[in-house]
Design a protein around this motif. Structure first.
Motif, PDB file in Angstrom:
ATOM      1  N   GLU A  84     -34.056  17.488   2.274  1.00  0.00           N
ATOM      2  CA  GLU A  84     -33.551  17.267   3.634  1.00  0.00           C
ATOM      3  C   GLU A  84     -32.025  17.291   3.657  1.00  0.00           C
ATOM      4  O   GLU A  84     -31.423  17.809   4.600  1.00  0.00           O
ATOM      5  CB  GLU A  84     -34.104  15.958   4.201  1.00  0.00           C
ATOM      6  N   ALA A  85     -31.414  16.744   2.616  1.00  0.00           N
ATOM      7  CA  ALA A  85     -29.950  16.771   2.532  1.00  0.00           C
ATOM      8  C   ALA A  85     -29.452  18.205   2.392  1.00  0.00           C
ATOM      9  O   ALA A  85     -28.454  18.592   3.026  1.00  0.00           O
ATOM     10  CB  ALA A  85     -29.470  15.924   1.359  1.00  0.00           C
ATOM     11  N   VAL A  86     -30.138  19.000   1.587  1.00  0.00           N
ATOM     12  CA  VAL A  86     -29.763  20.414   1.416  1.00  0.00           C
ATOM     13  C   VAL A  86     -29.826  21.129   2.756  1.00  0.00           C
ATOM     14  O   VAL A  86     -28.926  21.898   3.109  1.00  0.00           O
ATOM     15  CB  VAL A  86     -30.671  21.109   0.371  1.00  0.00           C
ATOM     16  N   ALA A  88     -29.498  19.894   5.792  1.00  0.00           N
ATOM     17  CA  ALA A  88     -28.388  19.449   6.654  1.00  0.00           C
ATOM     18  C   ALA A  88     -27.059  20.027   6.182  1.00  0.00           C
ATOM     19  O   ALA A  88     -26.254  20.504   6.996  1.00  0.00           O
ATOM     20  CB  ALA A  88     -28.324  17.922   6.674  1.00  0.00           C
ATOM     21  N   LEU A  89     -26.808  20.004   4.889  1.00  0.00           N
ATOM     22  CA  LEU A  89     -25.531  20.497   4.362  1.00  0.00           C
ATOM     23  C   LEU A  89     -25.431  22.014   4.445  1.00  0.00           C
ATOM     24  O   LEU A  89     -24.352  22.549   4.729  1.00  0.00           O
ATOM     25  CB  LEU A  89     -25.318  20.002   2.934  1.00  0.00           C
ATOM     26  N   ASN A  90     -26.541  22.715   4.226  1.00  0.00           N
ATOM     27  CA  ASN A  90     -26.507  24.172   4.371  1.00  0.00           C
ATOM     28  C   ASN A  90     -26.209  24.573   5.807  1.00  0.00           C
ATOM     29  O   ASN A  90     -25.444  25.504   6.051  1.00  0.00           O
ATOM     30  CB  ASN A  90     -27.819  24.808   3.907  1.00  0.00           C
ATOM     31  N   ALA A  91     -26.795  23.879   6.771  1.00  0.00           N
ATOM     32  CA  ALA A  91     -26.517  24.173   8.185  1.00  0.00           C
ATOM     33  C   ALA A  91     -25.036  23.947   8.476  1.00  0.00           C
ATOM     34  O   ALA A  91     -24.400  24.756   9.170  1.00  0.00           O
ATOM     35  CB  ALA A  91     -27.391  23.308   9.090  1.00  0.00           C
ATOM     36  N   HIS A  92     -24.476  22.863   7.949  1.00  0.00           N
ATOM     37  CA  HIS A  92     -23.047  22.582   8.143  1.00  0.00           C
ATOM     38  C   HIS A  92     -22.196  23.696   7.537  1.00  0.00           C
ATOM     39  O   HIS A  92     -21.266  24.197   8.169  1.00  0.00           O
ATOM     40  CB  HIS A  92     -22.691  21.231   7.515  1.00  0.00           C
ATOM     41  N   LEU A 158     -22.810  16.183  -9.342  1.00  0.00           N
ATOM     42  CA  LEU A 158     -23.434  17.344  -9.965  1.00  0.00           C
ATOM     43  C   LEU A 158     -24.356  18.058  -8.975  1.00  0.00           C
ATOM     44  O   LEU A 158     -24.378  19.293  -8.894  1.00  0.00           O
ATOM     45  CB  LEU A 158     -24.211  16.907 -11.206  1.00  0.00           C
ATOM     46  N   PHE A 159     -25.115  17.292  -8.222  1.00  0.00           N
ATOM     47  CA  PHE A 159     -26.019  17.878  -7.236  1.00  0.00           C
ATOM     48  C   PHE A 159     -25.235  18.673  -6.192  1.00  0.00           C
ATOM     49  O   PHE A 159     -25.606  19.800  -5.854  1.00  0.00           O
ATOM     50  CB  PHE A 159     -26.869  16.796  -6.563  1.00  0.00           C
ATOM     51  N   LEU A 160     -24.137  18.104  -5.690  1.00  0.00           N
ATOM     52  CA  LEU A 160     -23.327  18.826  -4.700  1.00  0.00           C
ATOM     53  C   LEU A 160     -22.724  20.086  -5.300  1.00  0.00           C
ATOM     54  O   LEU A 160     -22.667  21.124  -4.633  1.00  0.00           O
ATOM     55  CB  LEU A 160     -22.230  17.927  -4.130  1.00  0.00           C
ATOM     56  N   SER A 161     -22.274  20.019  -6.533  1.00  0.00           N
ATOM     57  CA  SER A 161     -21.728  21.213  -7.189  1.00  0.00           C
ATOM     58  C   SER A 161     -22.783  22.310  -7.257  1.00  0.00           C
ATOM     59  O   SER A 161     -22.506  23.479  -6.964  1.00  0.00           O
ATOM     60  CB  SER A 161     -21.243  20.882  -8.603  1.00  0.00           C
ATOM     61  N   LEU A 162     -23.975  21.943  -7.625  1.00  0.00           N
ATOM     62  CA  LEU A 162     -25.068  22.903  -7.697  1.00  0.00           C
ATOM     63  C   LEU A 162     -25.399  23.437  -6.299  1.00  0.00           C
ATOM     64  O   LEU A 162     -25.592  24.644  -6.113  1.00  0.00           O
ATOM     65  CB  LEU A 162     -26.298  22.240  -8.325  1.00  0.00           C
ATOM     66  N   LEU A 163     -25.422  22.564  -5.322  1.00  0.00           N
ATOM     67  CA  LEU A 163     -25.708  22.982  -3.950  1.00  0.00           C
ATOM     68  C   LEU A 163     -24.661  23.964  -3.442  1.00  0.00           C
ATOM     69  O   LEU A 163     -24.991  24.983  -2.845  1.00  0.00           O
ATOM     70  CB  LEU A 163     -25.777  21.762  -3.021  1.00  0.00           C
ATOM     71  N   ALA A 175     -34.978  29.414  -4.806  1.00  0.00           N
ATOM     72  CA  ALA A 175     -35.134  28.779  -3.500  1.00  0.00           C
ATOM     73  C   ALA A 175     -34.676  27.335  -3.629  1.00  0.00           C
ATOM     74  O   ALA A 175     -34.487  26.815  -4.741  1.00  0.00           O
ATOM     75  CB  ALA A 175     -36.600  28.844  -3.072  1.00  0.00           C
ATOM     76  N   THR A 176     -34.493  26.669  -2.525  1.00  0.00           N
ATOM     77  CA  THR A 176     -34.035  25.282  -2.529  1.00  0.00           C
ATOM     78  C   THR A 176     -34.947  24.400  -3.369  1.00  0.00           C
ATOM     79  O   THR A 176     -34.472  23.598  -4.169  1.00  0.00           O
ATOM     80  CB  THR A 176     -33.937  24.744  -1.087  1.00  0.00           C
ATOM     81  N   ALA A 177     -36.256  24.539  -3.199  1.00  0.00           N
ATOM     82  CA  ALA A 177     -37.192  23.697  -3.957  1.00  0.00           C
ATOM     83  C   ALA A 177     -37.044  23.939  -5.456  1.00  0.00           C
ATOM     84  O   ALA A 177     -37.084  22.988  -6.249  1.00  0.00           O
ATOM     85  CB  ALA A 177     -38.630  23.970  -3.511  1.00  0.00           C
ATOM     86  N   GLU A 178     -36.832  25.197  -5.846  1.00  0.00           N
ATOM     87  CA  GLU A 178     -36.638  25.497  -7.271  1.00  0.00           C
ATOM     88  C   GLU A 178     -35.336  24.889  -7.786  1.00  0.00           C
ATOM     89  O   GLU A 178     -35.293  24.352  -8.895  1.00  0.00           O
ATOM     90  CB  GLU A 178     -36.615  27.006  -7.505  1.00  0.00           C
ATOM     91  N   MET A 179     -34.284  24.976  -6.977  1.00  0.00           N
ATOM     92  CA  MET A 179     -33.001  24.413  -7.378  1.00  0.00           C
ATOM     93  C   MET A 179     -33.133  22.907  -7.591  1.00  0.00           C
ATOM     94  O   MET A 179     -32.660  22.360  -8.590  1.00  0.00           O
ATOM     95  CB  MET A 179     -31.924  24.693  -6.317  1.00  0.00           C
ATOM     96  N   ILE A 180     -33.794  22.220  -6.669  1.00  0.00           N
ATOM     97  CA  ILE A 180     -33.970  20.772  -6.781  1.00  0.00           C
ATOM     98  C   ILE A 180     -34.829  20.441  -8.003  1.00  0.00           C
ATOM     99  O   ILE A 180     -34.517  19.509  -8.750  1.00  0.00           O
ATOM    100  CB  ILE A 180     -34.573  20.190  -5.490  1.00  0.00           C
TER     101      ILE A 180
END
Length: 190
Positions: A84-86, A88-92, A158-163, A175-180
């Motif tokens: 869910e955070a991904v 929201a942040l991707n939309a931003h 680290l998560f934000l860097s990856l995102l 895909a997002t699910a794979e990244m997570i």
């Protein structure tokens, strides 16, 4: 209406027009979208350049994404909170890129003084924005702090860097699910 409120109202109304028309948006279109007279635009903004700068500044503001992240229930599994955070942040980031690209298109090269001023202002805004995002994402990890191999702050960073690198995804990338999943569980079978 207070001047700051009027300014925010105009910027909010103009953002979609800037994305659609870039610098070619007319004052008539701006006035119509904001429900004001054309003269009001120039009582609030010195010129269209100042209005475009205000649109870029608004696009850099992550408040809407941070609010969405703040509303993610802490009792969801960590994977779902991060997904869910991904979102929201991707939309931003998409909105930010669209507005900044459209507002800059056709403007030409900045003078050295404009470049220094812009770098100073956007650098401060960008740093504050990133710090706010890190604090919000950090809170998503707190309920699972004991399960993490890293401190919560490091996991969030680290998560934000990856995102952010994922947002510039290569063709055929995860895909997002794979990244997570890779972030949380690694890429090697145990």
């Amino acid at each position: 209406m207070a001047p700051d409120d009027r300014r925010r109202m105009i910027v909010r109304a103009v953002l979609p027009l800037v994305v659609e028309h870039g610098r070619g948006v007319t004052t008539a279109q701006i006035a119509r979208a904001a429900g004001i007279g054309e003269g009001t635009i120039f009582r609030v903004f010195q010129d269209k350049d100042e209005l475009f700068d205000a649109c870029v500044e608004a696009a850099l503001d992550p408040a809407e994404a941070l609010e969405m992240i703040g509303e993610i229930p802490a009792d969801l599994p960590l994977e779902k909170r991060l997904a869910e955070a991904v979102e929201a942040l991707n939309a931003h980031m998409q909105r930010m890129g669209a507005v900044m690209g459209a507002a800059r298109a056709g403007k030409g090269r900045l003078s050295p003084e404009e470049a220094r001023n812009r770098k100073s202002v956007t650098g401060d805004s960008r740093r504050e924005s990133l710090e706010a995002m890190q604090r919000a994402v950090r809170e998503l990890f707190v309920p699972d702090a004991e399960r993490l191999r890293l401190p919560v702050d490091k996991a969030a960073s680290l998560f934000l860097s990856l995102l952010f690198s994922h947002s510039r995804q290569l063709p055929g990338g995860p895909a997002t699910a794979e990244m997570i999943d890779v972030f949380l569980h690694g890429s090697v079978h145990a």
